[in-house]
Write a protein that holds these residues in place. Sequence first.
Motif, short mmCIF file in Angstrom:
data_model
loop_
_atom_site.label_atom_id
_atom_site.label_comp_id
_atom_site.label_asym_id
_atom_site.label_seq_id
_atom_site.Cartn_x
_atom_site.Cartn_y
_atom_site.Cartn_z
N SER A 149 0.81 -1.21 0.00
CA SER A 149 0.00 0.00 0.00
C SER A 149 0.85 1.26 0.00
O SER A 149 0.36 2.34 -0.36
N LEU A 150 2.13 1.17 0.39
CA LEU A 150 3.03 2.32 0.35
C LEU A 150 3.66 2.52 -1.03
O LEU A 150 4.35 3.52 -1.25
N TRP A 151 3.46 1.57 -1.94
CA TRP A 151 4.15 1.63 -3.22
C TRP A 151 3.94 2.96 -3.97
O TRP A 151 4.91 3.52 -4.51
N PRO A 152 2.73 3.51 -4.03
CA PRO A 152 2.56 4.78 -4.76
C PRO A 152 3.38 5.93 -4.18
O PRO A 152 3.58 6.94 -4.87
N HIS A 153 3.84 5.80 -2.93
CA HIS A 153 4.66 6.85 -2.31
C HIS A 153 6.14 6.48 -2.27
O HIS A 153 6.95 7.24 -1.74
N ALA A 194 -1.16 7.17 2.56
CA ALA A 194 -1.06 5.71 2.38
C ALA A 194 -0.80 5.08 3.73
O ALA A 194 0.04 5.57 4.50
N ASN A 195 -1.52 4.02 4.03
CA ASN A 195 -1.27 3.30 5.29
C ASN A 195 -0.48 2.03 5.01
O ASN A 195 0.03 1.82 3.90
N LEU A 196 -0.34 1.19 6.01
CA LEU A 196 0.41 -0.05 5.88
C LEU A 196 -0.50 -1.19 5.41
O LEU A 196 -1.72 -1.06 5.38
N MET A 197 0.12 -2.33 5.11
CA MET A 197 -0.63 -3.50 4.66
C MET A 197 -1.27 -4.27 5.81
O MET A 197 -2.06 -5.18 5.59
N PHE A 230 -11.39 7.53 -0.90
CA PHE A 230 -10.48 6.39 -0.99
C PHE A 230 -10.18 6.15 -2.47
O PHE A 230 -11.09 5.95 -3.27
N VAL A 231 -8.89 6.18 -2.81
CA VAL A 231 -8.52 6.24 -4.23
C VAL A 231 -7.83 4.99 -4.75
O VAL A 231 -7.75 4.78 -5.96
N GLY A 232 -7.29 4.14 -3.90
CA GLY A 232 -6.60 2.94 -4.37
C GLY A 232 -6.34 1.98 -3.25
O GLY A 232 -6.07 2.41 -2.12
N GLY A 233 -6.39 0.69 -3.52
CA GLY A 233 -6.14 -0.30 -2.49
C GLY A 233 -7.29 -1.28 -2.38
O GLY A 233 -8.08 -1.46 -3.30
N GLY A 234 -7.41 -1.92 -1.22
CA GLY A 234 -8.45 -2.92 -1.07
C GLY A 234 -8.51 -3.46 0.34
O GLY A 234 -7.85 -2.95 1.24
N PRO A 235 -9.36 -4.47 0.58
CA PRO A 235 -10.01 -5.30 -0.44
C PRO A 235 -11.09 -4.58 -1.24
O PRO A 235 -11.38 -4.92 -2.38
N ASP A 236 -11.72 -3.56 -0.66
CA ASP A 236 -12.70 -2.73 -1.35
C ASP A 236 -12.42 -1.28 -1.00
O ASP A 236 -11.80 -0.98 0.03
N LEU A 237 -12.91 -0.39 -1.84
CA LEU A 237 -12.76 1.04 -1.53
C LEU A 237 -13.95 1.47 -0.67
O LEU A 237 -15.09 1.43 -1.11
N PHE A 274 -9.10 -1.80 5.34
CA PHE A 274 -8.57 -1.24 4.09
C PHE A 274 -7.08 -0.94 4.21
O PHE A 274 -6.61 -0.37 5.20
N SER A 275 -6.34 -1.30 3.18
CA SER A 275 -4.94 -0.89 3.02
C SER A 275 -4.81 -0.28 1.64
O SER A 275 -5.14 -0.90 0.63
#
Length: 927
Positions: free
Chosen positions: A462-466, A872-875, A774-781, A804-805
Motif C-alpha cells: 500500500s506504500l508503493w505509490p509513495h 497511504a497506510n500499511l498493509m 479512498f482512491v486505491g487499495g483494497g479489499p474494497d474502496l 482497508f490498506s
Amino acid sequence: MYVSITLPVLLFCLAKSPDAISQNAGMWPETKAEHKPWSRWWWMGNAVDSTNLRDLMDAYEAAGLGGLEIAPIYGAKGFEDRYLGFLSADWLNMLHFTAGLASQKGMGIDLTQGTGWPFGGPQVAPEMAAARMVVQTHRWKGGNGLDRPLVLEDKKGQQLHHDLIALMGYHEDGRVEELTAKAKADGTLDWDQEGVWRLLAVFQAQTGQMVKRAAPGGEGFTLDHFNKDAVANYLQSFAKAFGDHTPGIRAFYNDSFEVYGSDFTGSFFDEFERRRGYDLKPYLSQLLDNSPAEKGIRIKSDYRETIHDMLLEYFTRQWTGWAHRRGKKTKNQAHGSPGNLLDLYAAVDIPEGETFGSSYFPIPGIRRDSADIRNVDPDPLMLKFASSAAHLTGKNLVSSETFTWLGEHFKSSFSQAKPELEQAFLAGINHMFYHGITYSPLDVNFPGWLFYASINLNTHNSLWPHFQGFNAYIRRSQSVLQAGRADNEIWMYWPVYDAWADPKGISKMLTVHDIDEWLHPTPFYQNSKQLMEKGFSLDFISDALLEGTEVDKKGLMRTKDGKSPGQVLIIPKLHYLPVETLQKIMEVAAGGANVVFQEMPKNVPGFYNWEARKEQLDELWKQLRFEDEVSGSLKRAKWGQGQVLWSPDLLVALNHLGVQRESLVDSGLQFIRRDLDGDKYYYLVNHTAGQIDRDLLLNYEGKSAVLMDPQQGITGQASVRKKEGKLLVRVQMDAGEALIIHALKDEMPGVPDWNYATGNPEEMVLKGRWKLTFVGGGPDLPAGRELDKPVLWTDLTDDQADVFSGQASYETTFEIDFQEGAKYILDLGEVRESAHVWINGHEAGYAFGVPFKLDVTQHLRNGENTLKIEVANLMANRIRDLDRKGIEWRNYHEINFVNIDYKPFDASGWEIMPSGLQAPVTIKMYR
C-alpha cells in the motif's frame, strides 16, 4: 522562495567541466544509476517471464530504483509449471532479457552467483563441499594394538563424504609420532610400537549443509570456500553455462558468510605449515583445549589466521579475478567470515554491510512497538569495516543490505526506515539495497509473492505509490555521499590478533549477531565510539592495508590504492602486535606521520619462534625513546620526520597533535564529511528529540556555504560568518530531519539565499470542511465522506475502512493572505503512514517520515488555495482481515512464511493499526 538553480549559476556551470557541474554549489550532482536506491530482487522459483519482467521493471523504474540484485530462491506452491531451472537455457534467456531491459532503462543488474545462500548447488560434489574437522581419540597399547578401528564414529559424518587426514600418536613420555601413512583403509594400523599411546585421528567430514532457500536447479551442497580447486570448479560451472555470452550485469554478489560449522579442508595441514612455519599436527591437543593456556591461544590464533588466508586467497581473490576477466565487478558481505573482515572487504570491488533489526531513536512520533521488533540492536560501527576497506583501497561505492527484519511483516513504515538508513549513511554506506522486493506476477492477487525476512516492498504494498518520494530522498543523499572522497582524519588500527586469541572453540566467525562478544568489549570499539561521539572522523585499518601505506610531504598517510589520506594513526590498547606491523608503524612515523599508542604492545601473536619475536618487538619499542614527557598522561618520542605519542587518553594526544574535531556534534547532530578537492559536503542528521536552530562551527576555513535539503530537494545559500578563520553556518533542523552543507572555499554568487524560519510563526489551523476519498487499495474502496476535520479512517466506525490498506485523499480549501518573502511550512501533524501533497493542483512533495512537514512557500497564492493530501497506510489491516477470515495467502515451499520470531505467521490477533490523517493540519508563516 527556494529555487534549485538560477541563470547566473547555470552560465557559471556551463563554463566548467562535467565533473565540476555535477558538484556545483546550488545544484544536486547529476543523477547516476548508483545514486538511486537498488534492491534485492528475489526470483521465487525462477518463475519469471518476459511479460511480467517488462511490466515490473517499468514499475521499478517509475518508483525511482536504480538497479536490482537478482537472487533466485524457492518458489510458490501451485506455480511449479512456471519454474525455470537455474542456469538452464530458458533461465539464461530470461537473465539476458532482464539485463537488456535494465540497460534500456539506465538501470543496473547484479547477480547472486548461486541460488539462496551461501554459494553451492548441484555442481558441488561431496569432496568439494564445506567440511569440518572431526578429531577422534584412540588408544594404542603395545601387544594389544588399537582399542577400536580407525573409522569415523560421528553419526552425521558417517552418512556423508569423509576422509582420514592425519593420525598422530602421543606417548606419555612426551614423544610424538605421525602415523598417517600407517593407517590402513580397513581401519587397522600398520605399526609395531611398545608402550601406551594416545592417538588423535583427524577426519575431514562433510558438514552436510545444503544451500539455504535454494531455487529449482540450485539445490545441492554448500561450497568449501577454503578449497582452491573446489572454488575454481564452482566458478567454471558458471563459465560453462554462460559460454561466450556473459550476461550484461554489473557485478556478481556473495551474501554474508553463513557456512555453518565449516572449519577445515583436506589441504589445511599443508597450508598451515607453509604459512605459519611449523607443523600443527603435534599440537592438536592444544588446538582442541578451551583453557586460557598461552600455548593453546597462540596455536588457535595461527589456525584462525590460516583459515583467513585461505578464504581470502582461494575464495575472495580467486572469485574477484574470475569476475574481472569477464568485465564484471564483485560485491561481497564479509561479515560472518572466519577471517579479517577488513582484508576480505578490501579484496572486492563493492564491500557490503548489512543492517539487521531495529534501532531506538528518541525522535518524537516514531512508532517502535517492542512486540514487532527482533531483540537485536544494529550497531552502525559494524558497517565501518566495509566502508573503511573501501576508503583505504580507493573504491567509491559501499553498499548495504538494508532493513533486514526492520520490523514485523507489514508494519514497517518509511518513518521507521529513514533514521535506520541515515545511521548507515553516517557509517559510510552510500549505495543502499532494499531487502527487498520479490518478483510477483501481475496475475497473483494481494499480497503477492513475499519473502519471509523482508520488508516486502512489492507493487502490492500500500506504500508503493509513495515509494518514489522516499527513493528521491535516498537518491539526493547518495549523490552527495558518493561525490568526492571520504574525509576522515584518523586511522584506527584493528587488532585482529586479539580477536583471534579467544581460547574458546576452534573457528572464530565474526558475525553481526555476536558483536557483544568479539567487538563491544574491546578498547578498539570503545575508543572508536568515543572519538566519533566527540566529533572525530575515522576509518579502520588492518595490518595488510597498513603495509602498503606511504607518507606524503605534508605528513599525510596514504594507502597504496586509497584516495582518503589519514592525519594520525592510532594503535588502541591491545595485547598482540606483529613485529612486522610495529616496523611498518615506525617506518610511517619516520616518514613524517603522527602515530599514537594508547599502551605499549605486550606481545607478538602466534606460536612459531614467538619468544625470539617477542624480543624483537621489545627491542623495536625501546628504540622509541619517550624522553619528552609532555604531561602526566602523554609522552612523546621524535622518530625520523614524525613523532610517536604514548597516552592512555587519546583525546589528550589528539589535542596535542592539533587534530581538530567537529564541534557541531555538541548540538546533538551527527555528521559524515566528504572532500571535493577542497570544498566539503557535510551530511547532517538530527536524531535527537528536539529542534536544532543555531550557528554550527565547521572545522573548515571556507568563505561560503550552500544548504541542501535532501527531503524536498530545496537548496539555498546559507547565512555564514567567520570565527577564528572557520565557517559558522546557521542551521535549522527539526527532529528527524537531514540536511547537507556544501561548504565552499570561495564565494558563490548567484545562488539564492536559504529561506530561514525566523521569529515566532503565525499559525493557521485549517478548519474548513474536508472531503475524504479512498482512491486505491483494497479489499474494497470504502465510501467517501465529508469531514469537519481530518480524522483517521480507522476511527470512522466503518468496517470496510478498518480492513482497508491503500491510499485515501483528504481535500480542503483555505484562504491565506500571502506575504512575499515569508516562509510557509505545512505541518501535517500525525500521518499514518505517508503523505503525498498537492497545492492548487501542483505537487508540493512527499512527507514520508517524521517530521511530517513540507515547505510550501512556492506553491501558495494569495486568496483561496486548494489542498489535497493523499495518505497511504500499511498493509497490516488487510493482512489481519485475510487471516481472520481464514483466507490462505501463505503458500511457499521450504520455510513458507514466518513471523519476526521465526514462528508461523498469524495476524488474526493483531489490533487494527491506526490509518490516515489526524487533525490538526496547520500552516506556519515565518515573516
